[in-house]
Design a protein around this motif. Structure first.
Motif, PDB file in Angstrom:
ATOM      1  N   ASP A  37      40.257  40.624  41.693  1.00 29.38           N
ATOM      2  CA  ASP A  37      40.290  42.076  41.941  1.00 29.38           C
ATOM      3  C   ASP A  37      39.576  42.843  40.829  1.00 29.38           C
ATOM      4  O   ASP A  37      38.859  43.810  41.084  1.00 29.38           O
ATOM      5  N   VAL A  38      39.799  42.404  39.592  1.00 28.55           N
ATOM      6  CA  VAL A  38      39.136  43.057  38.461  1.00 28.55           C
ATOM      7  C   VAL A  38      37.616  42.866  38.561  1.00 28.55           C
ATOM      8  O   VAL A  38      36.839  43.800  38.337  1.00 28.55           O
ATOM      9  N   ALA A  65      36.947  31.969  40.858  1.00 33.48           N
ATOM     10  CA  ALA A  65      36.826  33.416  40.743  1.00 33.48           C
ATOM     11  C   ALA A  65      35.509  33.944  41.278  1.00 33.48           C
ATOM     12  O   ALA A  65      35.428  35.035  41.797  1.00 33.48           O
ATOM     13  N   GLN A  66      34.465  33.137  41.161  1.00 36.92           N
ATOM     14  CA  GLN A  66      33.163  33.675  41.491  1.00 36.92           C
ATOM     15  C   GLN A  66      32.680  33.198  42.853  1.00 36.92           C
ATOM     16  O   GLN A  66      32.237  33.986  43.678  1.00 36.92           O
ATOM     17  N   LEU A  67      32.801  31.900  43.072  1.00 41.73           N
ATOM     18  CA  LEU A  67      32.116  31.343  44.237  1.00 41.73           C
ATOM     19  C   LEU A  67      32.943  31.381  45.503  1.00 41.73           C
ATOM     20  O   LEU A  67      32.420  31.289  46.598  1.00 41.73           O
ATOM     21  N   ASN A  68      34.261  31.539  45.352  1.00 41.45           N
ATOM     22  CA  ASN A  68      35.084  31.557  46.561  1.00 41.45           C
ATOM     23  C   ASN A  68      35.101  32.912  47.256  1.00 41.45           C
ATOM     24  O   ASN A  68      36.120  33.352  47.761  1.00 41.45           O
ATOM     25  N   GLY A  69      33.990  33.605  47.219  1.00 37.39           N
ATOM     26  CA  GLY A  69      33.896  34.816  48.026  1.00 37.39           C
ATOM     27  C   GLY A  69      34.512  36.059  47.429  1.00 37.39           C
ATOM     28  O   GLY A  69      34.738  37.038  48.128  1.00 37.39           O
ATOM     29  N   ALA A  70      34.812  36.043  46.112  1.00 33.33           N
ATOM     30  CA  ALA A  70      35.381  37.255  45.525  1.00 33.33           C
ATOM     31  C   ALA A  70      34.345  38.370  45.534  1.00 33.33           C
ATOM     32  O   ALA A  70      34.616  39.496  45.903  1.00 33.33           O
ATOM     33  N   PRO A 111      44.956  44.575  38.369  1.00 32.50           N
ATOM     34  CA  PRO A 111      44.242  44.457  39.640  1.00 32.50           C
ATOM     35  C   PRO A 111      44.018  45.783  40.369  1.00 32.50           C
ATOM     36  O   PRO A 111      43.253  45.825  41.332  1.00 32.50           O
ATOM     37  N   LEU A 112      44.681  46.856  39.910  1.00 36.64           N
ATOM     38  CA  LEU A 112      44.502  48.139  40.599  1.00 36.64           C
ATOM     39  C   LEU A 112      43.349  48.962  40.024  1.00 36.64           C
ATOM     40  O   LEU A 112      43.042  50.046  40.521  1.00 36.64           O
ATOM     41  N   ARG A 198      44.987  46.878  47.415  1.00 36.31           N
ATOM     42  CA  ARG A 198      44.222  46.662  48.655  1.00 36.31           C
ATOM     43  C   ARG A 198      43.373  45.399  48.540  1.00 36.31           C
ATOM     44  O   ARG A 198      42.537  45.131  49.394  1.00 36.31           O
ATOM     45  N   GLY A 199      43.565  44.627  47.490  1.00 36.10           N
ATOM     46  CA  GLY A 199      42.640  43.529  47.212  1.00 36.10           C
ATOM     47  C   GLY A 199      43.269  42.156  47.369  1.00 36.10           C
ATOM     48  O   GLY A 199      44.259  41.960  48.077  1.00 36.10           O
ATOM     49  N   PHE A 200      42.675  41.179  46.668  1.00 27.70           N
ATOM     50  CA  PHE A 200      43.092  39.787  46.754  1.00 27.70           C
ATOM     51  C   PHE A 200      44.542  39.556  46.339  1.00 27.70           C
ATOM     52  O   PHE A 200      45.255  38.790  46.962  1.00 27.70           O
ATOM     53  N   SER A 201      44.968  40.208  45.258  1.00 30.50           N
ATOM     54  CA  SER A 201      46.293  39.876  44.727  1.00 30.50           C
ATOM     55  C   SER A 201      47.413  40.458  45.585  1.00 30.50           C
ATOM     56  O   SER A 201      48.435  39.794  45.814  1.00 30.50           O
ATOM     57  N   ALA A 202      47.247  41.680  46.086  1.00 30.05           N
ATOM     58  CA  ALA A 202      48.267  42.248  46.978  1.00 30.05           C
ATOM     59  C   ALA A 202      48.320  41.400  48.251  1.00 30.05           C
ATOM     60  O   ALA A 202      49.403  41.088  48.770  1.00 30.05           O
ATOM     61  N   ASP A 203      47.166  41.002  48.712  1.00 31.69           N
ATOM     62  CA  ASP A 203      47.082  40.170  49.895  1.00 31.69           C
ATOM     63  C   ASP A 203      47.789  38.830  49.666  1.00 31.69           C
ATOM     64  O   ASP A 203      48.536  38.359  50.521  1.00 31.69           O
ATOM     65  N   TYR A 204      47.554  38.231  48.499  1.00 33.07           N
ATOM     66  CA  TYR A 204      48.199  36.949  48.190  1.00 33.07           C
ATOM     67  C   TYR A 204      49.719  37.088  48.204  1.00 33.07           C
ATOM     68  O   TYR A 204      50.431  36.264  48.791  1.00 33.07           O
ATOM     69  N   LEU A 205      50.233  38.153  47.561  1.00 31.52           N
ATOM     70  CA  LEU A 205      51.689  38.358  47.528  1.00 31.52           C
ATOM     71  C   LEU A 205      52.256  38.466  48.939  1.00 31.52           C
ATOM     72  O   LEU A 205      53.281  37.864  49.260  1.00 31.52           O
TER      73      LEU A 205
END
Lengths: 227, 227
Positions: A37-38, A65-70, A111-112, A198-205
């Motif tokens: 997210d950052v 962090a980089q290659l998996n589509g972030a 992450p926000l 709204r990003g990866f980490s909220a989605d993961y939770l």
């Protein structure tokens, strides 16, 4: 003149204070998601280069962090990863001693963070811009002349960084951001992520069943719960 | 067109969650000091009129908050106090139904609020500007057309206010401020006040012997203590 960002990152044993609520693997996944997210926020800002300094394995972080589509494929953000097992202050102070370009040190657990706030921070003319974390922390630190400064994280680092700027006669500003102040350390910090994320980490939770439990009959605010 | 501010204020039984740490009288003094800090910030902003709506005695609040030297003699801020014993939402919704001028609703327990952030909030062109508090709260709410909105404080009011703006087709923005997010409800919130506060309430805390206890050997942050 470009602005570079440095993100110190720790995966192994990350986020110990979430240990009663998330497993070790989940804490590591959350830490990586927050880093992503950052990185997304940085990629949408005017920053063009990021160095992640990690205590973990360089290859692994690069992959995750980089290659998996972030990052969007159209992003021109240059991301590099460097391994360093030393402590945060030691690593950062060595890095900035050699650094001639304006540098933004940004924590990996905010992450926000928004691209807008990053752009506003690096627009400042002051030599040092300090973005407070809660309880006296420093969650972002913008240094126009990195080589002229010395960081002192842990404890009341906000006050220490203000003191250092004053003692060295470097002009300074405090940048006021709730979203950057919201570092995710403890279970109740997850409330902010679930409400505003709204990003990866909220989605993961949400994916692992973490949700906000709101007692509608009470005036009090929500608590974090798990399915 | 001027912007008016409304501050709901409760003195009696204020800040119950600080009850293990401060006496009833101290909690009331702290509440009044925080109100004074908010008034000072407003007086240094472009706001020209404030209405304090209080559950307590009008005369007492007027005497304590306004006349005891909170505001600079050169301030042109017009402060009025009105008594109303009803609940927060009831009182505010009645007040905004009748209100034609742009209105800023600001909580009384955000003593770190700066005049700069107030000016930035009321500069927005959006019809609704929401300033989040921690844990889903709303600590400031700017309404360009107050009569078109309806507030719903308590619980996750941030999300409720966003929903209301969307449902009523009112453009909205989120304003990002750590200092406004820092409402003082619990003992550990006092940390923010002791670190960042420069006004009446931080001064009051220091005067009654409240201080930050920092364990220099620990990486953890400070705790609030009392002499």
């Amino acid at each position: 003149m470009g602005v570079k960002a440095i993100i110190p990152f720790k995966k192994e044993g990350a986020k110990l204070r979430l240990g009663d609520f998330l497993t070790e693997n989940e804490r590591e996944e959350l830490a990586i998601s927050m880093l992503k997210d950052v990185l997304v926020a940085l990629s949408e800002s005017k920053i063009d280069e990021v160095e992640i300094i990690t205590t973990g394995s360089r290859d692994e972080i690069e992959k995750e962090a980089q290659l998996n589509g972030a990052l969007d494929l159209t992003s021109t953000l240059k991301v590099s990863v460097r391994e360093d097992e030393r402590g945060l202050n030691e690593v950062l102070n060595e890095a900035i001693t050699e650094e001639k370009e304006p540098t933004l040190i940004l924590m990996a657990d905010v992450p926000l963070t928004t691209p807008e706030s990053i752009n506003e921070i690096i627009k400042h003319e002051e030599v040092v811009v300090i973005v407070p974390g809660r309880k006296g922390g420093t969650n972002a630190l913008f240094l126009r002349r990195p080589y002229a400064f010395s960081v002192a994280y842990y404890g009341l680092s906000f006050s220490k960084h203000i003191e250092t700027a004053k003692r060295r006669n470097l002009s300074h500003a405090v940048y006021d951001s709730f979203f950057i102040s919201a570092d995710i350390d403890e279970v109740e910090d997850l409330i902010e992520l679930l409400i505003h994320g709204r990003g990866f980490s909220a989605d993961y939770l949400r994916r692992i069943g973490v949700f906000l439990n709101v007692d509608k009959n009470s005036k009090s605010r929500a608590v974090v719960d798990r399915k």
